[in-house]
Design a protein around this motif. Structure first.
Motif, PDB file in Angstrom:
ATOM      1  N   ALA A 532      12.368  28.034 -42.952  1.00 45.95           N
ATOM      2  CA  ALA A 532      13.355  26.953 -43.152  1.00 45.95           C
ATOM      3  C   ALA A 532      13.360  25.272 -42.678  1.00 45.95           C
ATOM      4  O   ALA A 532      14.369  24.754 -42.509  1.00 45.95           O
ATOM      5  N   LYS A 535      16.253  22.847 -43.875  1.00 41.91           N
ATOM      6  CA  LYS A 535      17.506  23.654 -44.032  1.00 41.91           C
ATOM      7  C   LYS A 535      18.392  23.736 -42.887  1.00 41.91           C
ATOM      8  O   LYS A 535      17.719  22.445 -41.712  1.00 41.91           O
ATOM      9  N   GLN A 536      19.425  23.726 -42.400  1.00 47.23           N
ATOM     10  CA  GLN A 536      20.041  23.633 -41.236  1.00 47.23           C
ATOM     11  C   GLN A 536      21.092  24.848 -41.256  1.00 47.23           C
ATOM     12  O   GLN A 536      21.742  25.290 -41.897  1.00 47.23           O
ATOM     13  N   SER A 581      11.482  25.110 -36.375  1.00 45.87           N
ATOM     14  CA  SER A 581      12.284  25.897 -36.660  1.00 45.87           C
ATOM     15  C   SER A 581      14.253  26.098 -35.214  1.00 45.87           C
ATOM     16  O   SER A 581      14.927  26.622 -35.618  1.00 45.87           O
ATOM     17  N   ARG A 584      16.484  23.391 -36.291  1.00 45.92           N
ATOM     18  CA  ARG A 584      17.435  23.876 -37.556  1.00 45.92           C
ATOM     19  C   ARG A 584      18.991  23.917 -37.458  1.00 45.92           C
ATOM     20  O   ARG A 584      19.575  24.312 -37.771  1.00 45.92           O
TER      21      ARG A 584
END
Length: 608
Positions: A532, A535-536, A581, A584
């Motif tokens: 992850a 990323k978003q 995490s 994100r």
């Protein structure tokens, strides 16, 4: 043009090497894109601004951000070249690698084939977690030596030596270094805190002719196991003397929530609030059925929330601590218990197994007759078992490959001696399936023919080929318009059969490694927490494993965010992974943790 803070405006005006640090969603990527657009006005013909990141998915997100940025022109966008570090290194090596002792003709060794090449070494050792420091160092040295041998004697280049040879080349050849820096007068280095020592040597070499802009989050260094070091940012400062900018706690990703606040509190271990806007906690019963049922329910609720907004490209990410859980969750979404509906999703899994399984299917498309066809089929099936788990080969898989080879060799030996075949040999079911694939009436439509072969394997009496058929379902390269589909169709039109299906499939995966047009994830996505990074998503659901009890005693505690869910003096990596995490999400993060033994990092945090 977006509204810029004073620090961001100062970045646009600054000259020379820059170091831009900031937390998740602080605007590092956005200001770097605007800076690149501004600098593009001074480029000469054929020059571009190079923007490097680690993963293809992150590259896709940067390309999407560039495309959506209304404050820069189409011409400025075209002058920004976005790529991965590995692809950039490969560009240099395949052209100039011979200058540092590599053969003229180089071949990329993909991660699945690297796993196969190193399996003989890895089979001699226990799992990494069970090795002593000396054993781990010994194993690493043997693996490194084998990668070097493959490169220098066979021209087969593993990803792990890209930076090593690129740094050697750039330091040894002023001419090559000048060619690279002339083509890219400015280079933007995304996720710089996670660069390895060899990658840092490349950066130092390029700094003599290119202006470097490093983007970093000092608290997001989650790849120490791969060679990232805490000293990297200080090395950049001490060596290049950049102008340093700190975007600090600026939050453009999850503005209006406390998601970043909570992420930072996870890092410090001190919770500053009783509750956090945008953060939700839920406990589930610590057993597989109820745990997965809870996750499925929360995922359906998240999906319903996103659909209700009417947003076209919404995303909900399910983040789990381990690769094993990624598959477990994906299987649960495809075939949920009881009356729960299936959940359409994408699972971001390690692709070694599916790629090697695809090679088996591709070879069966060729319908090679005779003993040569059988022998090559066996080799590919064994390669699947040796390489399917990448750099963590299970002893069971390696033994399976040995058993297949042994059974095949015994049957060949009996046949050559004119003796009856062993009645209970595992080879018989495999051979029956191989022969069944040769009997398929292929049509020339790669999609239907691929499915026909896969179906034969799924319905065969050979459990190994059924396993391969299951793995190959994770392949998405046969979509309409894909390079693989087009190449297989052309192969059929040229020869009236799939003469080169295996080579075409292998080449398609090589091209896929360097493709820059990967689409960002949409809808529900399942992945492990490491994947992850960078990323978003609109919403994130973090789901971890649960304890196994014997009586009232915990006898196993697998797939936890914190190893065994036990507090230890140094938990910095677990905290950083968790923070990455959590942050994100743009709108909402939901954390699912087991009742009775909640995540160790949440023990001071209220749950409901």
């Amino acid at each position: 043009m977006v509204d810029l803070t004073k620090v961001q405006k100062d970045i646009l005006e600054a000259e020379g090497h820059l170091l831009i640090s900031g937390g998740p969603g602080s605007g590092k990527t956005t200001i770097a894109i605007l800076k690149a657009a501004l600098l593009s006005a001074d480029l000469r013909p054929a020059q571009t601004i190079l923007f490097l990141s680690f993963a293809r998915a992150t590259v896709a997100r940067i390309l999407e951000a560039i495309d959506e940025e209304r404050g820069i022109t189409k011409d400025e966008k075209n002058k920004i070249d976005v790529d991965t570090y590995h692809a950039f290194f490969w560009r240099i090596l395949k052209t100039h690698g011979y200058l540092v002792g590599l053969p003229r003709r180089l071949m990329l060794v993909t991660p699945p084939n690297e796993a196969i090449a190193l399996s003989a070494i890895r089979r001699k050792y226990k799992a990494d977690s069970k090795l002593s420091d000396n054993e781990r160092a010994e194993k690493q040295l043997l693996e490194d030596n084998e990668r070097i041998r493959l490169a220098e004697h066979e021209g087969r280049i593993c990803f792990g030596v890209f930076a090593q040879y690129t740094s050697k080349l750039l330091r040894a050849s002023n001419k090559v270094r000048a060619l690279v820096t002339s083509a890219f007068p400015t280079i933007i280095l995304d996720e710089f805190q996670d660069t390895t020592a060899d990658q840092w040597r490349v950066v130092k070499a390029l700094s003599t002719g290119s202006t470097l802009i490093a983007l970093a989050d000092p608290e997001q260094r989650i790849f120490e196991f791969a060679g990232a070091e805490a000293k990297r940012l200080q090395q950049f400062k001490d060596t290049l003397h950049p102008t340093v900018f700190d975007l600090k706690s600026d939050n453009h990703r999850s503005k209006g929530t406390d998601i970043t606040v909570f992420g930072n509190d996870i890092l410090s271990g001190q919770f500053s609030q009783d509750s956090y806007n945008g953060i939700y906690f839920h406990l589930f019963e610590p057993n597989e059925n109820q745990a997965l049922a809870s996750l499925n329910g929360r995922t359906l609720q998240a999906r319903a929330r996103r659909l209700k907004t009417g947003t076209k490209h919404w995303t909900v990410a399910i983040l789990v601590p381990t690769k094993r859980m990624t598959r477990q969750v994906s299987d649960s979404f495809r075939a949920p218990l009881g009356s729960m509906p299936t959940i359409l999703h994408t699972a971001v899994i390690d692709m070694e197994g599916p790629i090697l399984a695809a090679e088996v299917v591709a070879y069966f498309l060729q319908q090679v007759s005779g003993s040569d066809g059988v022998e090559s089929s066996i080799d590919l099936i064994c390669a699947f078992y040796r390489g399917r788990n990448g750099d963590e080969p299970g002893k069971g898989n390696l033994k399976e490959a040995d058993a297949i080879l042994k059974a095949f060799a015994r049957c060949v030996e009996k046949n050559d001696a004119g003796l009856p075949q062993p009645v209970k040999s595992i080879f018989h079911a495999t051979l029956d399936a191989i022969n069944a694939t040769r009997s398929i009436e292929l049509t020339g439509d790669p999609d239907s023919d691929w499915i026909a072969v896969r179906t034969v394997l799924e319905e065969s009496a050979c459990p190994r080929l059924r396993e391969i058929a299951s793995e190959v379902r994770n392949i998405r390269l046969l979509e309409r318009g894909s390079v693989l589909r087009q190449s297989l169709s052309q192969d059929w039109r040229t020869y009236g059969r799939y003469r080169n299906a295996l080579a075409i499939t292998q080449q398609a995966f090589v091209q896929e490694h360097f493709a820059r047009a990967a689409r960002p994830e949409r809808g529900v996505v399942v992945m492990n927490m490491h994947k992850a990074k960078g990323k978003q998503f609109d919403e994130v659901i973090i789901f971890e494993g649960w304890p196994r009890y014997a009586g009232r005693k915990i006898v196993a505690n697998l797939d936890r965010i914190v190893r065994n869910n036990v507090i230890t003096p140094d938990m910095s990596q677990a905290r950083q992974n968790f923070r990455v995490s959590v942050t994100r999400a743009r709108i909402r993060t939901t954390i699912l943790t087991p009742k009775g033994d909640p995540c160790a990092l949440l023990r001071k945090q209220k749950t409901n």
